[in-house]
Design a protein around this motif. Structure first.
Motif, short mmCIF file in Angstrom:
data_model
loop_
_atom_site.label_atom_id
_atom_site.label_comp_id
_atom_site.label_asym_id
_atom_site.label_seq_id
_atom_site.Cartn_x
_atom_site.Cartn_y
_atom_site.Cartn_z
N GLY B 110 -57.07 57.88 39.59
CA GLY B 110 -57.48 56.68 40.34
C GLY B 110 -57.21 55.37 39.60
N ARG B 113 -53.79 53.93 40.60
CA ARG B 113 -53.43 53.60 41.99
C ARG B 113 -52.82 52.21 42.03
N HIS B 114 -52.06 51.92 43.10
CA HIS B 114 -51.22 50.70 43.12
C HIS B 114 -51.98 49.41 42.83
N GLU B 115 -53.27 49.36 43.20
CA GLU B 115 -54.00 48.10 42.98
C GLU B 115 -54.28 47.87 41.49
N PHE B 116 -54.26 48.95 40.67
CA PHE B 116 -54.58 48.83 39.25
C PHE B 116 -53.37 48.94 38.32
#
Ligand SMILES: [Zn+2]
Ligand SMILES: [Zn+2]
Ligand SMILES: [Zn+2]
Lengths: 278, 305
Positions: B110, B113-116
């Motif tokens: 997690g 994931r792309h946002e991080f």
């Protein structure tokens, strides 16, 4: 307007003697208007150093007020959030302002950063200061206290970043970090528009030109892209920013020498340190 | 066996002149046997430099084993920067306690994931495998015999006793002491009254830790706080060197290594801490060493260090 770089490093906080002069903390920039009001851009590890200074003043007494612009939510830009001590003092009013990441909300993303398995803070609701999160639509213009902020969405690998043009006291600072244009020497019109005649342009220059050939598509710029924006937008000064974690002080010095030989624009590499007059 | 410290800081990485000697990167150690067997404990930011060293060692494809104490950011943040993860053919087994509702791959993956992070873990060239550990259930991993130990930390954490080469080392982080707070699956904003069951649970956890550490040569322990700091934040889930010494004395440990230093502790302050606890340990027959980034300790060495 004054400005202080609290974190200038990209991707990863770098420690050690080789990075002491430019600094190893990740992205965080403080802007201070002549009246003393502040605006923060990004919450990398650099923000934890600023926090110490803030806590000695009104933030320590729960009377502080601070708007924070988030360019995007990659870790190196939010890593300092759980350790930004003004959040822990009741009464402080802190607003986080940024765009939603693709397919998600900003609120949910930051809430997930503080999820119980990742952080003992266990969610935004446990930050005593009470944080408000305002989602903005990139492209919009708004005012945060004395700061007028114009925004644009720019490409960043498989993500997007919000770039900012901040005006206060008649001076303009443009923040264009974590950006990669389809061609480094052909920056996008929205970037040029945001940087037009800025007093200071802070631009992603993570890669040396040689390095960039290997890292194309990863979402960051070589120094020549920063120079290209600075020249085309006729800015007054350029700060090379978001240094690679592998760039030692000596390597950054060299990047600056090479860049200076390529352009007439006044430029320097952003370094953690004292306040600069814009 | 030998142990090398790649990150000794707690909570978050601290660059700067005040931390250059003890180091600013977060939790990560490498344990090696004489025959070259390799075990990594925790994947804090120290893992980046360790990964670069392991890549230079070559030997592709390779199997790596990463034991996690828990999945707080300071213990997993280095994973996306682990160079061997970007080499096709490599296999990386990650061992962790199942602390929250999600599956391990969801929680650990997690963070990429792309946002991080730009590259999701499930798309890196190396093959990741996630293995759940249970306190008291021992595992044999290559040359190592590994015993997970329950610790007292928000949403749970495990320590590890590692036996190999006829000696033993233990990793005890992160943990609070066992007398006034019991960390469970909820947020603590201060001390809460303890029930009889809570007190019994704490006593059992403490006894389990002492038993597991019995006769261990070298113990690496979460000593984030100085006593005066602990008094202000007893519910944060970390211990003091005094509390670590008490446990180690009871278990008959030879060497205690102070670890997971608070981000606010400067090198000069750490020098004082190191000297004070070296003396205090000596009085109890325990060698106390303060960990520094880059330090290697021989485990089970006969001569005094
Ligand atoms: Zn970045
Ligand atoms: Zn920790
Ligand atoms: Zn922890």
């Amino acid at each position: 307007m004054k400005l202080r770089f609290w974190g200038v490093r990209g991707s990863f906080a770098m420690c050690g003697r080789e990075v002491l002069r430019y600094g190893g903390n990740t992205t965080s920039i403080e802007l201070v208007a002549a009246s003393g009001t502040r605006l923060l851009i990004d919450l990398g590890t650099g923000a934890t150093e600023l926090a110490k200074l803030l806590m000695q003043g009104e933030f320590g007494r729960g009377q502080g007020e601070l708007p924070i612009l988030l360019s995007h939510t990659h870790l190196d830009h939010i890593q300092g959030l759980p350790f930004f001590t003004p959040f822990f003092v009741k009464g402080n009013r802190i607003r986080i302002v940024g765009a939603d990441p693709p397919g998600l909300s900003l609120q949910a993303t930051l809430q997930n950063q503080l999820a119980p398995h990742y952080s003992p803070l266990n969610g935004l609701e446990n930050l005593a200061a009470g944080v408000s999160i305002d989602t903005i639509v990139p492209g919009s213009t708004f005012t945060l206290g004395e700061f007028e902020v114009e925004t644009a969405l720019v490409p960043h690998g498989n993500m997007w970043t919000t770039a900012f043009r901040v005006t206060a006291d008649g001076k303009v600072v443009t923040f264009l970090s974590d950006v990669e244009y389809p061609e480094p020497e052909a920056p996008l019109p929205e970037a040029l528009h945001l940087a037009r005649h800025a007093d200071l342009l802070i631009h992603d220059a993570m890669h040396s030109d040689d390095d960039y050939q290997l890292r194309r598509g990863w979402g960051h710029s070589p120094a020549r892209a920063a120079i290209s924006v600075a020249e085309k937008a006729a800015v007054r000064r350029l700060a090379l920013f978001h240094h690679s974690p592998d760039a030692t002080d000596a390597m950054i010095d060299e990047t600056v020498w090479r860049a200076r030989a390529e352009t007439k624009i006044e430029l320097f590499a952003a370094a953690e340190g004292s306040y600069l007059e814009v | 066996m030998k142990i090398t410290f790649w990150g000794v800081r707690g909570s978050y990485p601290v660059p700067g002149a005040a931390t250059v000697r003890y180091g600013g990167q977060t939790s990560c150690v490498e344990i090696r046997t004489e025959s070259g067997g390799c075990l990594i404990v925790d994947a804090g930011t120290g893992l980046r430099a360790l990964g670069q060293k392991l890549s230079r060692e070559g030997g592709v494809p390779r199997q790596f084993h990463v034991l996690l104490s828990h999945v707080h950011w300071d213990h997993i943040q280095g994973l996306p920067f682990f160079e061997p993860a970007y080499i096709p053919g490599n296999r990386i087994a990650v061992y962790a306690l199942l602390t929250a509702a999600d599956e391990l791959d969801q929680v650990i993956g997690g963070i990429t994931r792309h946002e991080f992070f730009p590259m999701p873990l499930e798309r890196v060239p190396a093959q990741f495998q996630f293995i759940e550990v249970k306190p008291t259930v021992a595992m044999d991993i290559e040359d190592f015999h590994v015993l997970p130990i329950a610790l007292n930390h928000p949403y749970g954490a495990v320590g590890y006793r590692v036996d190999a080469d006829g000696t033993s080392v233990a990793y005890v982080a992160d943990t609070a002491p066992f007398h006034e707070v019991l960390h469970k699956q909820h947020f603590l904003c201060g001390l809460e009254p303890l029930s009889h069951e809570d007190l019994a649970a704490l006593a059992a956890m403490r006894a389990g830790l002492v038993a597991a550490l019995r006769g261990v040569d070298t113990v690496v322990y979460d000593t984030h706080f100085l006593p005066e700091e602990y008094k202000r934040f007893p519910h944060y889930g970390h211990s003091t060197p005094d509390q670590a010494l008490e446990i180690c004395a009871e278990a008959g440990v030879r060497t205690l290594v102070l670890y997971h230093h608070a981000p606010s502790h400067s090198d000069d302050q750490m020098d004082e801490v190191a000297e004070r606890y070296r003396q205090l340990g000596k009085a109890q027959g325990i060698e106390v060493v303060t960990s520094q980034e880059g330090m290697t300790l021989m485990v089970g060495a006969q001569e005094p260090r």
